[in-house]
Each structure stands twice: as C-alpha cells, then as structure tokens.
Design an enzyme around this catalytic site. Sequence first.
Site, PDB file in Angstrom:
ATOM      1  N   GLY A   1       0.834  -1.185   0.000  1.00 41.59           N
ATOM      2  CA  GLY A   1       0.000   0.000   0.000  1.00 41.59           C
ATOM      3  C   GLY A   1       0.869   1.235   0.000  1.00 41.59           C
ATOM      4  CE1 TYR A   2       3.425   2.968  -4.018  1.00 41.09           C
ATOM      5  CE2 TYR A   2       1.507   1.557  -4.240  1.00 41.09           C
ATOM      6  CZ  TYR A   2       2.809   1.877  -4.579  1.00 41.09           C
ATOM      7  OH  TYR A   2       3.490   1.102  -5.478  1.00 41.09           O
ATOM      8  CG  LEU A   3       2.444   4.912   4.472  1.00 36.71           C
ATOM      9  CD1 LEU A   3       3.769   4.816   5.208  1.00 36.71           C
ATOM     10  CD2 LEU A   3       1.280   4.932   5.450  1.00 36.71           C
TER      11      LEU A   3
END
Length: 156
Positions: A28-30
């Site tokens: 996932g991407y912060l």
Amino acid sequence: MSYEIERKFLVVGDFHPFVRKSLSIKQGYLSSHPERSVRVRIQDKEAFLTIKGKGNDTGITRYEWEKKIDVTEADALLRLCEPGIIEKIRYIIPVGELAFEVDEFLGDNLGLLIAEIELPSEQTTFEHPEWLGAEVTGDVRFYNAYLATNPFCKWQ
C-alpha cells in the site's frame, strides 16, 4: 543516493515454464504523489518501507530508498495507507545474467501481467524472451501507485 534502473513490459505469452521462484506481495501507499511515493510492502515473510522519486525523462531511472522493517509494523502501516491495496504474485525468471520479475496482479487489477527487469545501467542490453510484449516503461498507468487508485478493472 540509490537509483533504480528498470524497464517494464506487458506479458503476452506463457512465462510459467521459466519461473524459478514466486512470492506473495501485498503493498500500500502512505503517499502516492507523482513526484514521490512512500510504499509499505509485505513480501512473503519480509517487509519493506520504500520511497521512490519521479523518473527521469525516459522513465527508466529514478531515486529509490528501501529499508527492511518488521512485518508486524508493516501490517499496522498498511492499515494507514491510502485506499487501494495492491496484491500480486511475483514470479522470478532468470534470463541470461539478469532476471525478470513478472507480476500477476490480483483483486481489482486481475488480468494485468507486467514484467520488470532491473539493469545496471540504462544502456545495458538484455535478452527479450518470446513472452515479452510491448514496453510500458515510463507509462504511469503501469506504476503500482497509479494502479492502487486507478485499478485495471476500471480501464476502458
């Protein structure tokens, strides 16, 4: 500074007979800003935090910083990520002295197959197996950060 030199291709043929290893990946991407992305990845029993910069004019080279982190911490960070978790199976395929990584996307990106090869320099030549299709290096639609928010299932 550390740089990633990578080219990407669509996959059009059967690569499975050449696979030497496979990995399960959830990421996932912060932050998925086009100028920089911050990714959390769990890959089998390991986890990594990665920061990537914007690619150069060819899209082949870009800044990359990566550190191994605890899987429990990565799992907690995944819950903080932007919507759109990527899940895929990565197949490792040696070709000559290099190796392709073929990602078979799952979930909303099911049906998408992308091969990547990391190179020591932009000028490095490499073998193009028969299952390798059109090059998509530098096409942001095929970046994982883009696919997280614009999944393949919604493409026309």
